[in-house]
Write an enzyme that holds these catalytic residues in place. Structure first.
Site, PDB file in Angstrom:
ATOM      1  N   PHE A   1       5.424   6.221   8.594  1.00  0.00           N
ATOM      2  CA  PHE A   1       5.061   4.861   8.223  1.00  0.00           C
ATOM      3  C   PHE A   1       6.297   4.084   7.762  1.00  0.00           C
ATOM      4  CE2 PHE A   1       3.000   2.000   4.895  1.00  0.00           C
ATOM      5  CZ  PHE A   1       2.537   1.080   5.825  1.00  0.00           C
TER       6      PHE A   1
ATOM      7  N   LEU B   1       8.317   3.032  10.719  1.00  0.00           N
ATOM      8  CA  LEU B   1       7.707   1.869  11.369  1.00  0.00           C
ATOM      9  C   LEU B   1       8.038   0.590  10.603  1.00  0.00           C
ATOM     10  CD1 LEU B   1       5.808   0.866  13.622  1.00  0.00           C
ATOM     11  CD2 LEU B   1       3.890   1.255  12.054  1.00  0.00           C
ATOM     12  N   GLN B   2       8.137   0.674   9.286  1.00  0.00           N
ATOM     13  CA  GLN B   2       8.419  -0.504   8.479  1.00  0.00           C
ATOM     14  C   GLN B   2       9.794  -1.091   8.757  1.00  0.00           C
ATOM     15  OE1 GLN B   2       7.405  -0.553   4.309  1.00  0.00           O
ATOM     16  NE2 GLN B   2       5.889   1.051   4.546  1.00  0.00           N
TER      17      GLN B   2
ATOM     18  N   TRP C   1       0.836  -1.205   0.000  1.00  0.00           N
ATOM     19  CA  TRP C   1       0.000   0.000   0.000  1.00  0.00           C
ATOM     20  C   TRP C   1       0.875   1.262   0.000  1.00  0.00           C
ATOM     21  CZ3 TRP C   1      -0.423   3.846   3.766  1.00  0.00           C
ATOM     22  CH2 TRP C   1      -1.477   4.742   3.579  1.00  0.00           C
TER      23      TRP C   1
ATOM     24  N   HIS D   1       9.705  -5.022   8.332  1.00  0.00           N
ATOM     25  CA  HIS D   1       8.623  -5.261   7.379  1.00  0.00           C
ATOM     26  C   HIS D   1       9.097  -5.362   5.935  1.00  0.00           C
ATOM     27  CE1 HIS D   1       4.416  -5.366   6.308  1.00  0.00           C
ATOM     28  NE2 HIS D   1       4.517  -4.313   5.514  1.00  0.00           N
TER      29      HIS D   1
ATOM     30  N   ASP E   1       8.911  -7.768  12.605  1.00  0.00           N
ATOM     31  CA  ASP E   1       7.949  -6.971  11.839  1.00  0.00           C
ATOM     32  C   ASP E   1       6.935  -6.307  12.764  1.00  0.00           C
ATOM     33  OD1 ASP E   1       5.968  -6.009  10.058  1.00  0.00           O
ATOM     34  OD2 ASP E   1       6.401  -7.612   8.624  1.00  0.00           O
TER      35      ASP E   1
ATOM     36  N   SER F   1       3.207  -7.397   1.679  1.00  0.00           N
ATOM     37  CA  SER F   1       2.238  -6.738   2.547  1.00  0.00           C
ATOM     38  C   SER F   1       0.837  -6.792   1.921  1.00  0.00           C
ATOM     39  CB  SER F   1       2.697  -5.301   2.833  1.00  0.00           C
ATOM     40  OG  SER F   1       2.022  -4.761   3.934  1.00  0.00           O
TER      41      SER F   1
END
Length: 275
Positions: free
Chosen positions: A162, A165-166, A20, A253, A225, A92
């Protein structure tokens, strides 16, 4: 509405589906190695990268009023471009698309690879069923909804968070630089496509469907992850008839950037599993 698909290399057909808010440029650091073994088809999902967005006439059917409508619409668009006897590799959200394609096109899709994938992105509890139907290996729906609100207010700042965070839990700090470099090189994603993708994250639950997959499956997942819980990968491995689980240490991730050689070798091995 059309999808941008770049095809390079020679060998078995391998379709790569990004996650995404990203685009197919995310595979840049592994695509040359993969192209030595495969005929690659790098897809920009609807409204991402160089692909056109959702038609205004289709968006209402894809977003809140029709649970699963957005995922179905994306799957239908990608299915048009699938070559025969291909491997579909999804990262993902792209992994959920790969699952749907394996079920929809069992003749054309001979193997799938699920990278940092979960059958259900959000936690859920079913008050009408036993606790075995609960799903604790997801994000809180409220967290995801807050993320959606922040995204509308300040897309670029929210996306940078984001990306951070990955890579949480990854030992190689270069991965974050690679992600940031790739993020905006093809412009901002279409707003309707981002909205549709978030609806997929909030509403999709493929736990029952995944049991019907008969093709060989590679599950490639980071042990640390922070977005798709490692136990979700372990659960899928237990449910699938024919799967290989590779759990990578000190990895977040984006395992194909943290472990590029192992990623390529695993896909090569997967391609030989059906021979």
């Amino acid at each position: 509405m059309s999808l941008h698909v770049e095809s390079i290399g020679a060998g078995p057909d391998l379709v790569l589906l990004h996650g995404w808010a990203m685009h197919s440029g995310i595979w840049r650091d592994v695509r040359d190695d993969l192209a030595q073994h495969f005929r690659l088809h790098l897809v920009d999902l609807p409204g991402h990268g160089f692909s056109s967005g959702f038609s205004p006439k289709l968006v209402p059917a894809c977003i809140p009023g029709s649970p699963g409508g957005a995922l179905k619409h994306i799957v239908e668009m990608v299915a048009v471009f699938l070559p025969a006897n291909c491997i579909v590799c999804g990262w993902s959200l792209g992994g959920q698309i790969a699952i749907e394609l394996a079920l929809r096109e069992p003749v054309r899709v001979k193997e799938i690879a699920l990278i940092s994938t979960t059958p259900c992105f959000v936690k859920c509890k079913d008050p009408h069923k036993s606790s075995q139907h609960d799903w604790d290996w997801g994000m809180d729906a409220a967290t995801l909804q807050l993320f959606a609100q922040n995204l509308k207010r300040d897309y670029r700042t929210t996306m940078k968070r984001f990306l951070t965070l990955q890579v949480s839990g990854a030992s190689d700090i270069r991965v974050l630089a690679q992600l940031r470099k790739n993020l905006l090189e093809r412009g901002d994603p279409d707003e309707a496509a981002l909205e549709a993708g978030l609806q997929v994250l909030l509403s999709s639950d493929l736990r029952e469907k995944i049991k019907n997959i008969n093709q060989p499956v590679l599950i490639f997942h980071g042990e640390n992850d922070a977005i798709t819980h490692p136990d979700a990968a372990r659960w899928m491995h237990q449910q699938l008839r024919n799967s290989e689980l590779i759990m990578l240490p000190d990895c977040g991730h984006v395992p194909f950037l943290s472990y590029p050689d192992q990623f390529t070798n695993s896909l090569v091995r997967l391609s030989r599993s059906g021979n």
